[in-house]
Design a protein around this motif. Sequence first.
Motif, PDB file in Angstrom:
ATOM      1  N   GLN A   1       2.869  -2.650   4.929  1.00  0.00           N
ATOM      2  CA  GLN A   1       2.965  -2.884   3.490  1.00  0.00           C
ATOM      3  C   GLN A   1       1.983  -1.963   2.772  1.00  0.00           C
ATOM      4  N   GLN A   2       2.440  -1.292   1.755  1.00  0.00           N
ATOM      5  CA  GLN A   2       1.570  -0.407   0.986  1.00  0.00           C
ATOM      6  C   GLN A   2       1.292  -1.051  -0.362  1.00  0.00           C
ATOM      7  N   GLU A   3       0.004  -1.004  -0.736  1.00  0.00           N
ATOM      8  CA  GLU A   3      -0.361  -1.548  -2.036  1.00  0.00           C
ATOM      9  C   GLU A   3       0.052  -0.572  -3.123  1.00  0.00           C
ATOM     10  N   GLU A   4       0.472  -1.111  -4.230  1.00  0.00           N
ATOM     11  CA  GLU A   4       0.879  -0.271  -5.348  1.00  0.00           C
ATOM     12  C   GLU A   4      -0.366   0.238  -6.066  1.00  0.00           C
TER      13      GLU A   4
END
Length: 101
Positions: free
Chosen positions: A48-51
């Motif tokens: 998961q990549q943080e925005e």
Amino acid sequence: MASRHPKEQRRSSLRRFGIIVIALTLAGCESLLPRTAPPPTETAPPPQQEEVVIREGIPEDGRHRVALLVPTSGNNAGVGQSIANAANMAILDTGGEEVRI
């Protein structure tokens, strides 16, 4: 033992040289072959990549930013470090919490 004719010696030398050139060429071509990665052993979900929010302009943190350009190398490095130290001391002495160097 009979000595070879000069033309035969030249042909023999050229043949050896040719074999060496071909061997080196083939050895060099091996490194140009594409290398493939081994197939993945398991299929894990992508992380998961943080925005990341990027805002234009100067950040509004309630502080005034001041740029201090001083020499940090060369003949005047000592003078530049002295100026930077003096600026930091002046900010600390005056209690200027709204100023950031």
